[in-house]
Design a protein around this motif. Sequence first.
Motif, PDB file in Angstrom:
ATOM      1  N   THR A  93      37.172  60.862  34.573  1.00  0.00           N
ATOM      2  CA  THR A  93      36.743  62.218  34.933  1.00  0.00           C
ATOM      3  C   THR A  93      35.299  62.177  35.414  1.00  0.00           C
ATOM      4  OG1 THR A  93      36.026  62.700  32.668  1.00  0.00           O
ATOM      5  CG2 THR A  93      38.285  63.296  33.253  1.00  0.00           C
ATOM      6  N   GLU A  94      34.974  63.049  36.352  1.00  0.00           N
ATOM      7  CA  GLU A  94      33.607  63.210  36.841  1.00  0.00           C
ATOM      8  C   GLU A  94      33.434  64.672  37.227  1.00  0.00           C
ATOM      9  OE1 GLU A  94      30.780  60.716  39.808  1.00  0.00           O
ATOM     10  OE2 GLU A  94      32.370  61.859  40.805  1.00  0.00           O
ATOM     11  N   GLY A  95      32.789  65.422  36.343  1.00  0.00           N
ATOM     12  CA  GLY A  95      32.678  66.863  36.572  1.00  0.00           C
ATOM     13  C   GLY A  95      34.053  67.501  36.548  1.00  0.00           C
ATOM     14  N   ASP A  96      34.420  68.161  37.643  1.00  0.00           N
ATOM     15  CA  ASP A  96      35.736  68.785  37.717  1.00  0.00           C
ATOM     16  C   ASP A  96      36.756  67.893  38.422  1.00  0.00           C
ATOM     17  OD1 ASP A  96      34.640  68.900  40.231  1.00  0.00           O
ATOM     18  OD2 ASP A  96      35.135  71.008  40.605  1.00  0.00           O
ATOM     19  N   ARG A  97      36.365  66.659  38.697  1.00  0.00           N
ATOM     20  CA  ARG A  97      37.277  65.716  39.353  1.00  0.00           C
ATOM     21  C   ARG A  97      37.864  64.762  38.317  1.00  0.00           C
ATOM     22  NH1 ARG A  97      34.362  63.091  44.480  1.00  0.00           N
ATOM     23  NH2 ARG A  97      36.538  62.829  45.149  1.00  0.00           N
ATOM     24  N   GLU A  98      39.066  64.300  38.574  1.00  0.00           N
ATOM     25  CA  GLU A  98      39.705  63.345  37.687  1.00  0.00           C
ATOM     26  C   GLU A  98      40.674  62.481  38.479  1.00  0.00           C
ATOM     27  OE1 GLU A  98      43.430  65.978  35.964  1.00  0.00           O
ATOM     28  OE2 GLU A  98      41.584  65.863  34.803  1.00  0.00           O
ATOM     29  N   GLY A  99      41.030  61.364  37.911  1.00  0.00           N
ATOM     30  CA  GLY A  99      41.950  60.456  38.582  1.00  0.00           C
ATOM     31  C   GLY A  99      42.300  59.304  37.673  1.00  0.00           C
ATOM     32  N   PHE A 100      42.825  58.228  38.255  1.00  0.00           N
ATOM     33  CA  PHE A 100      43.311  57.108  37.463  1.00  0.00           C
ATOM     34  C   PHE A 100      42.827  55.785  38.050  1.00  0.00           C
ATOM     35  CE2 PHE A 100      46.333  60.598  37.152  1.00  0.00           C
ATOM     36  CZ  PHE A 100      46.454  60.734  35.774  1.00  0.00           C
ATOM     37  N   VAL A 101      42.733  54.782  37.170  1.00  0.00           N
ATOM     38  CA  VAL A 101      42.361  53.443  37.584  1.00  0.00           C
ATOM     39  C   VAL A 101      43.230  52.454  36.820  1.00  0.00           C
ATOM     40  CG1 VAL A 101      40.522  53.266  35.845  1.00  0.00           C
ATOM     41  CG2 VAL A 101      40.457  51.796  37.879  1.00  0.00           C
ATOM     42  N   LYS A 102      43.587  51.378  37.484  1.00  0.00           N
ATOM     43  CA  LYS A 102      44.437  50.345  36.889  1.00  0.00           C
ATOM     44  C   LYS A 102      43.557  49.253  36.298  1.00  0.00           C
ATOM     45  CE  LYS A 102      48.569  47.675  38.229  1.00  0.00           C
ATOM     46  NZ  LYS A 102      48.290  46.302  37.804  1.00  0.00           N
ATOM     47  N   ALA A 103      43.761  48.947  35.032  1.00  0.00           N
ATOM     48  CA  ALA A 103      42.998  47.887  34.368  1.00  0.00           C
ATOM     49  C   ALA A 103      43.893  46.670  34.182  1.00  0.00           C
ATOM     50  CB  ALA A 103      42.485  48.366  33.018  1.00  0.00           C
ATOM     51  N   GLN A 104      43.366  45.491  34.501  1.00  0.00           N
ATOM     52  CA  GLN A 104      44.088  44.236  34.345  1.00  0.00           C
ATOM     53  C   GLN A 104      43.136  43.094  34.667  1.00  0.00           C
ATOM     54  OE1 GLN A 104      46.597  44.753  38.216  1.00  0.00           O
ATOM     55  NE2 GLN A 104      46.198  42.562  37.953  1.00  0.00           N
ATOM     56  N   CYS A 105      43.599  41.853  34.564  1.00  0.00           N
ATOM     57  CA  CYS A 105      42.790  40.711  34.991  1.00  0.00           C
ATOM     58  C   CYS A 105      42.502  40.849  36.477  1.00  0.00           C
ATOM     59  CB  CYS A 105      43.529  39.405  34.716  1.00  0.00           C
ATOM     60  SG  CYS A 105      42.675  37.945  35.360  1.00  0.00           S
ATOM     61  N   MET A 106      41.251  40.612  36.858  1.00  0.00           N
ATOM     62  CA  MET A 106      40.844  40.770  38.257  1.00  0.00           C
ATOM     63  C   MET A 106      41.015  39.484  39.063  1.00  0.00           C
ATOM     64  SD  MET A 106      39.941  43.932  38.536  1.00  0.00           S
ATOM     65  CE  MET A 106      38.837  44.128  39.939  1.00  0.00           C
ATOM     66  N   HIS A 107      41.366  38.388  38.424  1.00  0.00           N
ATOM     67  CA  HIS A 107      41.587  37.105  39.105  1.00  0.00           C
ATOM     68  C   HIS A 107      40.403  36.752  40.014  1.00  0.00           C
ATOM     69  CE1 HIS A 107      45.613  36.750  37.469  1.00  0.00           C
ATOM     70  NE2 HIS A 107      45.754  38.042  37.724  1.00  0.00           N
ATOM     71  N   CYS A 108      39.253  36.619  39.367  1.00  0.00           N
ATOM     72  CA  CYS A 108      38.005  36.326  40.075  1.00  0.00           C
ATOM     73  C   CYS A 108      38.094  34.989  40.817  1.00  0.00           C
ATOM     74  CB  CYS A 108      36.837  36.272  39.092  1.00  0.00           C
ATOM     75  SG  CYS A 108      36.663  37.748  38.068  1.00  0.00           S
ATOM     76  N   ALA A 109      37.410  34.909  41.946  1.00  0.00           N
ATOM     77  CA  ALA A 109      37.356  33.647  42.683  1.00  0.00           C
ATOM     78  C   ALA A 109      36.643  32.580  41.855  1.00  0.00           C
ATOM     79  CB  ALA A 109      36.644  33.851  44.023  1.00  0.00           C
ATOM     80  N   ASP A 110      35.604  32.986  41.149  1.00  0.00           N
ATOM     81  CA  ASP A 110      34.866  32.071  40.259  1.00  0.00           C
ATOM     82  C   ASP A 110      34.801  32.736  38.886  1.00  0.00           C
ATOM     83  OD1 ASP A 110      33.307  30.144  39.120  1.00  0.00           O
ATOM     84  OD2 ASP A 110      31.672  30.274  40.552  1.00  0.00           O
ATOM     85  N   PRO A 111      35.842  32.562  38.060  1.00  0.00           N
ATOM     86  CA  PRO A 111      35.974  33.358  36.837  1.00  0.00           C
ATOM     87  C   PRO A 111      35.065  32.885  35.710  1.00  0.00           C
ATOM     88  CG  PRO A 111      38.069  32.343  37.542  1.00  0.00           C
ATOM     89  CD  PRO A 111      36.960  31.648  38.254  1.00  0.00           C
ATOM     90  N   ALA A 112      34.455  33.831  35.022  1.00  0.00           N
ATOM     91  CA  ALA A 112      33.629  33.510  33.858  1.00  0.00           C
ATOM     92  C   ALA A 112      34.485  32.931  32.741  1.00  0.00           C
ATOM     93  CB  ALA A 112      32.900  34.761  33.379  1.00  0.00           C
ATOM     94  N   CYS A 113      35.716  33.408  32.595  1.00  0.00           N
ATOM     95  CA  CYS A 113      36.584  32.917  31.525  1.00  0.00           C
ATOM     96  C   CYS A 113      36.904  31.441  31.711  1.00  0.00           C
ATOM     97  CB  CYS A 113      37.862  33.750  31.452  1.00  0.00           C
ATOM     98  SG  CYS A 113      38.879  33.699  32.948  1.00  0.00           S
ATOM     99  N   VAL A 114      37.125  31.014  32.958  1.00  0.00           N
ATOM    100  CA  VAL A 114      37.400  29.609  33.247  1.00  0.00           C
ATOM    101  C   VAL A 114      36.157  28.766  32.995  1.00  0.00           C
ATOM    102  CG1 VAL A 114      37.973  27.969  35.090  1.00  0.00           C
ATOM    103  CG2 VAL A 114      39.245  30.114  34.878  1.00  0.00           C
ATOM    104  N   SER A 115      34.999  29.314  33.349  1.00  0.00           N
ATOM    105  CA  SER A 115      33.745  28.586  33.187  1.00  0.00           C
ATOM    106  C   SER A 115      33.470  28.236  31.731  1.00  0.00           C
ATOM    107  CB  SER A 115      32.581  29.414  33.746  1.00  0.00           C
ATOM    108  OG  SER A 115      31.348  28.792  33.513  1.00  0.00           O
ATOM    109  N   VAL A 116      33.800  29.135  30.806  1.00  0.00           N
ATOM    110  CA  VAL A 116      33.478  28.898  29.397  1.00  0.00           C
ATOM    111  C   VAL A 116      34.618  28.246  28.620  1.00  0.00           C
ATOM    112  CG1 VAL A 116      31.880  30.849  29.349  1.00  0.00           C
ATOM    113  CG2 VAL A 116      34.254  31.190  28.616  1.00  0.00           C
TER     114      VAL A 116
END
Length: 291
Positions: A93-116
């Motif tokens: 939500t932002e003021g009187d606006r609202e919407g949706f977003v999809k959360a999941q792994c972003m499959h980074c080109a250079d992932p921090a998870c792989v690095s550690v």
Amino acid sequence: MTAVTRRTALRTAAAGAALAAAPSAAEARGRPAADDDLGLLFDGTRCVGCRACTVKCREANGRAPDVKVVDGVAYDAPLDLGPQTLTVIKRWTEGDREGFVKAQCMHCADPACVSVCMLGALHKEPRGVVGYDVSRCVGCRYCQVACPFNVPRFEWSSATPRITKCELCRHRYAEGKGAACAEACPRDAVRFGRRADLLAEARRRLAAAPEAYYQKIYGERDGGGTGVLVLSAVPFETLGLPLLGKEPVPALGERIQHGIYQGFVAPVALFGALAFVTWRNRGTSHVEEER
């Protein structure tokens, strides 16, 4: 006794130096995002929050319902990622606006998870997907700390726990199928395909209706580039996405580590000092026993 202890100390120092010199899984750096990498395009202006993607993802990956009991009533409507939920639709939500977003792994080109990841349990697949190999996982959960998107989850309730995250339905590729979430979306808010094609489609949508979009493709260069691209009607921080520069997330940390460990002088000195302290303490203990 003193000679044996001294040899033990020297062996400890040598083993420490060898351990420091051994190649680490963290050295398996990512590569720049390639045109043929597989990924997703999520268009927040088209998402109606039906959560068909969440249900289809669960079915395709054999995950159990993510049930929460509220006031004695069981609900299968997860609000966030979890051991049984690899993708989820969140409301913003932002003021009187609202919407949706999809959360999941972003499959980074250079992932921090792989690095550690010490043993390469998290790794890059040939088409850019960040895969997971449970047989290599030691449960350290460093990936959870490193991920700027707060994606990996740990199965705390399992006797044989593992890290869970979206792997872009890579088990379906042999059947000629793509990501289940895109297959289920009734509004083409989620599209699966080659990164080059997804970028072209995102640019086409931005140009066709500039008034409907915040003029940026999230993930095109953010954090070194991601396999999941996002379009939105509002700034991306409103969706809860981190504001990253163009540099890959692991780059700074690895530069510091590589500087410290250059030539392995620091590890050898550290383990040598620890070995000396161990040897000295054992010698002191031996003397006190003789008294």
